[in-house]
Scaffold this motif. Structure first.
Motif, short mmCIF file in Angstrom:
data_model
loop_
_atom_site.label_atom_id
_atom_site.label_comp_id
_atom_site.label_asym_id
_atom_site.label_seq_id
_atom_site.Cartn_x
_atom_site.Cartn_y
_atom_site.Cartn_z
N LYS A 294 0.82 -1.22 0.00
CA LYS A 294 0.00 0.00 0.00
C LYS A 294 0.85 1.26 0.00
CE LYS A 294 -4.44 -1.08 2.06
NZ LYS A 294 -5.34 -0.74 3.16
N GLN A 295 1.92 1.28 0.76
CA GLN A 295 2.75 2.47 0.86
C GLN A 295 3.44 2.77 -0.47
OE1 GLN A 295 2.77 4.57 3.48
NE2 GLN A 295 3.87 5.90 2.10
N ILE B 117 0.73 4.18 -2.84
CA ILE B 117 0.33 5.56 -2.57
C ILE B 117 1.46 6.53 -2.93
CG2 ILE B 117 0.97 5.84 -0.16
CD1 ILE B 117 -2.39 6.86 -1.59
N LEU C 147 -6.78 9.19 -1.23
CA LEU C 147 -7.16 8.43 -0.03
C LEU C 147 -8.05 7.24 -0.39
CD1 LEU C 147 -7.86 11.06 2.75
CD2 LEU C 147 -6.39 9.06 2.92
N CYS D 9 -8.10 5.65 -3.22
CA CYS D 9 -7.24 4.66 -3.88
C CYS D 9 -6.48 3.85 -2.82
CB CYS D 9 -6.25 5.34 -4.82
SG CYS D 9 -7.00 5.98 -6.33
N TYR D 10 -6.01 4.53 -1.80
CA TYR D 10 -5.29 3.85 -0.72
C TYR D 10 -6.21 2.86 -0.01
CZ TYR D 10 -2.58 3.19 3.56
OH TYR D 10 -1.90 2.63 4.60
N GLU D 11 -7.40 3.32 0.32
CA GLU D 11 -8.35 2.47 1.03
C GLU D 11 -8.81 1.28 0.19
OE1 GLU D 11 -11.38 5.29 1.99
OE2 GLU D 11 -10.26 6.12 3.69
N SER E 295 -7.02 -0.13 -2.26
CA SER E 295 -5.87 -0.74 -2.95
C SER E 295 -6.00 -2.26 -3.02
CB SER E 295 -4.56 -0.35 -2.27
OG SER E 295 -4.53 -0.84 -0.94
#
Length: 182
Positions: A16-17, A20, A54, A56-58, A60
């Motif tokens: 995830k990191q 992002i 955000l 997209c992060y959630e 992923s």
């Protein structure tokens, strides 16, 4: 091979990191410009772009790598913008802005009017006056330089429809720019 592709090859799910970071470093400007074509307000576009990153992060874990990360993120952005434009909040703000712009301004001087009529400004304004289905295609094709197939993936619209919309958008832009010239 970029960092994101290396991670994708070495593991089943993308970290995830890394995802992002890649979204922010590589696609945030493009997302901002795409969002701006919908909302026509820089500050709102910046806020929505942050919300999209955000989101997209959630989400992923839902990225299945059937398309590129850029295509996936743009699809999320388009859906988010469409939802926002339909919202009560957006319609209220738009109505208030129209009322404010309808009031005569005494602060304009000749120099400001000359700057506002620059050629680039006219083209941008003409593009922004296009209906959203054409404005979206023009932005993705000419600004983001996506192929017609990529635009089809992002928008969920058939490639032939994309071609037709692009042709129609060019015709509408020509008409708009001719009106400005006279």
């Amino acid at each position: 091979m970029n960092e994101l592709e290396q991670v994708a090859v070495t593991s089943e799910s993308i970290d995830k990191q890394v995802m992002i970071d890649h979204l922010i470093n590589e696609y945030s400007d493009g997302l901002l410009h795409l969002v701006y074509t919908y909302v026509k307000n820089r500050t709102t576009a910046e806020d929505l772009t942050q919300e999209i990153i955000l989101k997209c992060y959630e989400k992923s874990h839902q990225f299945q790598q059937h398309s590129s990360l850029k295509t996936w993120a743009y699809r999320i952005a388009i859906n988010h913008c469409k939802d926002y434009v339909k919202s009560w909040h957006y319609r209220k703000i738009t109505l208030n802005e129209k009322i404010i712009h309808a009031l005569p301004s005494k602060s304009k001087n000749i120099e400001e009017e000359m700057i506002a009529k620059s050629e680039e400004d006219e083209v941008t304004k003409a593009v922004m006056r296009l209906p959203i289905k054409y404005r979206e295609i023009v932005f993705l094709h000419y600004y983001e330089e996506l192929s017609l197939v990529e635009i089809s993936n992002v928008s969920g619209v058939n490639v032939n429809t994309i071609k037709t919309r692009l042709k129609r958008a060019k015709e509408l832009l020509k008409q708009e720019l001719k009106k400005e010239a006279y």
